[in-house]
Design a protein around this motif. Sequence first.
Motif, PDB file in Angstrom:
ATOM      1  N   ILE A  96      -0.635  28.671 -14.350  1.00 36.69           N
ATOM      2  CA  ILE A  96      -1.806  27.934 -13.865  1.00 36.69           C
ATOM      3  C   ILE A  96      -1.410  26.496 -13.509  1.00 36.69           C
ATOM      4  N   ILE A  97      -0.597  25.880 -14.347  1.00 35.49           N
ATOM      5  CA  ILE A  97      -0.179  24.507 -14.066  1.00 35.49           C
ATOM      6  C   ILE A  97       0.741  24.474 -12.850  1.00 35.49           C
ATOM      7  N   ASN A  98       1.555  25.509 -12.659  1.00 33.62           N
ATOM      8  CA  ASN A  98       2.378  25.597 -11.442  1.00 33.62           C
ATOM      9  C   ASN A  98       1.505  25.674 -10.201  1.00 33.62           C
ATOM     10  N   VAL A  99       0.434  26.431 -10.287  1.00 30.26           N
ATOM     11  CA  VAL A  99      -0.506  26.543  -9.161  1.00 30.26           C
ATOM     12  C   VAL A  99      -1.171  25.194  -8.910  1.00 30.26           C
ATOM     13  N   ILE A 100      -1.541  24.491  -9.982  1.00 25.67           N
ATOM     14  CA  ILE A 100      -2.151  23.161  -9.843  1.00 25.67           C
ATOM     15  C   ILE A 100      -1.185  22.215  -9.143  1.00 25.67           C
ATOM     16  N   LEU A 101       0.092  22.264  -9.518  1.00 27.61           N
ATOM     17  CA  LEU A 101       1.107  21.420  -8.876  1.00 27.61           C
ATOM     18  C   LEU A 101       1.220  21.742  -7.389  1.00 27.61           C
TER      19      LEU A 101
ATOM     20  N   GLU B 132       0.836  -1.202   0.000  1.00 25.45           N
ATOM     21  CA  GLU B 132       0.000   0.000   0.000  1.00 25.45           C
ATOM     22  C   GLU B 132       0.869   1.250   0.000  1.00 25.45           C
ATOM     23  N   TYR B 133       1.884   1.264   0.844  1.00 26.27           N
ATOM     24  CA  TYR B 133       2.763   2.427   0.964  1.00 26.27           C
ATOM     25  C   TYR B 133       3.522   2.694  -0.328  1.00 26.27           C
ATOM     26  N   TRP B 134       4.153   1.670  -0.888  1.00 26.77           N
ATOM     27  CA  TRP B 134       4.999   1.880  -2.055  1.00 26.77           C
ATOM     28  C   TRP B 134       4.194   2.070  -3.331  1.00 26.77           C
ATOM     29  N   MET B 135       3.033   1.436  -3.458  1.00 26.79           N
ATOM     30  CA  MET B 135       2.192   1.674  -4.639  1.00 26.79           C
ATOM     31  C   MET B 135       1.652   3.093  -4.624  1.00 26.79           C
ATOM     32  N   PHE B 136       1.270   3.586  -3.446  1.00 28.84           N
ATOM     33  CA  PHE B 136       0.833   4.976  -3.354  1.00 28.84           C
ATOM     34  C   PHE B 136       1.979   5.907  -3.737  1.00 28.84           C
ATOM     35  N   GLY B 137       3.173   5.622  -3.233  1.00 28.62           N
ATOM     36  CA  GLY B 137       4.331   6.451  -3.563  1.00 28.62           C
ATOM     37  C   GLY B 137       4.630   6.461  -5.048  1.00 28.62           C
ATOM     38  N   LEU B 138       4.511   5.298  -5.685  1.00 24.37           N
ATOM     39  CA  LEU B 138       4.756   5.199  -7.119  1.00 24.37           C
ATOM     40  C   LEU B 138       3.749   6.021  -7.913  1.00 24.37           C
ATOM     41  N   ILE B 139       2.477   5.816  -7.634  1.00 21.52           N
ATOM     42  CA  ILE B 139       1.435   6.537  -8.371  1.00 21.52           C
ATOM     43  C   ILE B 139       1.503   8.027  -8.091  1.00 21.52           C
ATOM     44  N   ASN B 140       1.736   8.390  -6.841  1.00 24.89           N
ATOM     45  CA  ASN B 140       1.864   9.802  -6.472  1.00 24.89           C
ATOM     46  C   ASN B 140       3.050  10.435  -7.208  1.00 24.89           C
ATOM     47  N   GLY B 141       4.155   9.727  -7.304  1.00 29.83           N
ATOM     48  CA  GLY B 141       5.317  10.225  -8.031  1.00 29.83           C
ATOM     49  C   GLY B 141       5.029  10.422  -9.508  1.00 29.83           C
ATOM     50  N   ILE B 142       4.279   9.489 -10.090  1.00 29.39           N
ATOM     51  CA  ILE B 142       3.915   9.609 -11.501  1.00 29.39           C
ATOM     52  C   ILE B 142       3.022  10.829 -11.722  1.00 29.39           C
ATOM     53  N   VAL B 143       2.024  11.001 -10.856  1.00 25.50           N
ATOM     54  CA  VAL B 143       1.124  12.157 -10.976  1.00 25.50           C
ATOM     55  C   VAL B 143       1.907  13.461 -10.841  1.00 25.50           C
ATOM     56  N   CYS B 144       2.756  13.550  -9.822  1.00 24.93           N
ATOM     57  CA  CYS B 144       3.570  14.759  -9.638  1.00 24.93           C
ATOM     58  C   CYS B 144       4.488  14.983 -10.835  1.00 24.93           C
ATOM     59  N   GLY B 145       5.086  13.918 -11.341  1.00 27.33           N
ATOM     60  CA  GLY B 145       5.981  14.036 -12.489  1.00 27.33           C
ATOM     61  C   GLY B 145       5.263  14.540 -13.731  1.00 27.33           C
TER      62      GLY B 145
ATOM     63  N   ILE C 119       2.437  16.352 -13.833  1.00 31.17           N
ATOM     64  CA  ILE C 119       2.079  17.764 -13.646  1.00 31.17           C
ATOM     65  C   ILE C 119       3.313  18.646 -13.761  1.00 31.17           C
ATOM     66  N   PHE C 120       4.431  18.210 -13.194  1.00 34.16           N
ATOM     67  CA  PHE C 120       5.673  18.982 -13.271  1.00 34.16           C
ATOM     68  C   PHE C 120       6.155  19.103 -14.716  1.00 34.16           C
ATOM     69  N   ALA C 121       6.087  18.010 -15.465  1.00 35.73           N
ATOM     70  CA  ALA C 121       6.500  18.037 -16.873  1.00 35.73           C
ATOM     71  C   ALA C 121       5.617  18.989 -17.678  1.00 35.73           C
ATOM     72  N   LEU C 122       4.315  18.946 -17.407  1.00 33.24           N
ATOM     73  CA  LEU C 122       3.411  19.874 -18.085  1.00 33.24           C
ATOM     74  C   LEU C 122       3.743  21.321 -17.748  1.00 33.24           C
ATOM     75  N   ALA C 123       4.100  21.556 -16.493  1.00 26.48           N
ATOM     76  CA  ALA C 123       4.465  22.917 -16.077  1.00 26.48           C
ATOM     77  C   ALA C 123       5.729  23.370 -16.796  1.00 26.48           C
ATOM     78  N   LEU C 124       6.703  22.489 -16.940  1.00 31.15           N
ATOM     79  CA  LEU C 124       7.942  22.849 -17.634  1.00 31.15           C
ATOM     80  C   LEU C 124       7.718  23.081 -19.122  1.00 31.15           C
ATOM     81  N   ILE C 125       6.929  22.214 -19.730  1.00 33.80           N
ATOM     82  CA  ILE C 125       6.697  22.312 -21.168  1.00 33.80           C
ATOM     83  C   ILE C 125       5.883  23.557 -21.519  1.00 33.80           C
ATOM     84  N   SER C 126       4.810  23.784 -20.756  1.00 34.34           N
ATOM     85  CA  SER C 126       3.906  24.885 -21.098  1.00 34.34           C
ATOM     86  C   SER C 126       4.382  26.233 -20.571  1.00 34.34           C
ATOM     87  N   GLY C 127       5.085  26.223 -19.460  1.00 35.28           N
ATOM     88  CA  GLY C 127       5.498  27.484 -18.847  1.00 35.28           C
ATOM     89  C   GLY C 127       4.322  28.252 -18.258  1.00 35.28           C
ATOM     90  N   SER C 128       3.201  27.577 -18.104  1.00 39.03           N
ATOM     91  CA  SER C 128       1.982  28.213 -17.618  1.00 39.03           C
ATOM     92  C   SER C 128       1.990  28.320 -16.092  1.00 39.03           C
TER      93      SER C 128
END
Length: 127
Positions: free
Chosen positions: A51-56, A25-38, A40-49
């Motif tokens: 709004i996406i930084n605020v979402i992150l 439970e702990y490590w699967m949550f960490g994996l999925i959470n890391g993917i979601v954060c990654g 959103i972070f990639a979208l923030a870097l690519i778009s430079g928006s």
Amino acid sequence: MFSMNWYIKVLKDYANFNGRARRKEYWMFGLINGIVCGIIFALALISGSAIINVILILYVLAIVIPCMALTARRLHDTEHSGWFYFVSFIPLVGPIILLIYLCKAGSAGANRYGADPKAEQSAGIIQ
């Protein structure tokens, strides 16, 4: 097996600091959470928006309490108090000590924090 159920289960137990949590439970949550954060972070870097930084930032703030609660429940599975989480604030060695306890197998059978979640899962109580 990779499953979003572990991620959703943690979010449903949003601020539950009682009970126990399996390693899976702990490590699967960490994996999925890391993917979601990654993502959103990639979208923030690519778009430079901004709004996406605020979402992150909002996502990270929203996930802090579930992460702390899950860590406390994981420590309970290894028969340690949730307060043991604060050992991670000791420079250099603290995070390593915490990581060791998070990787350690949980105690078999019930302990002072509750029933064995692995035994409940295999009995079909948790879905």
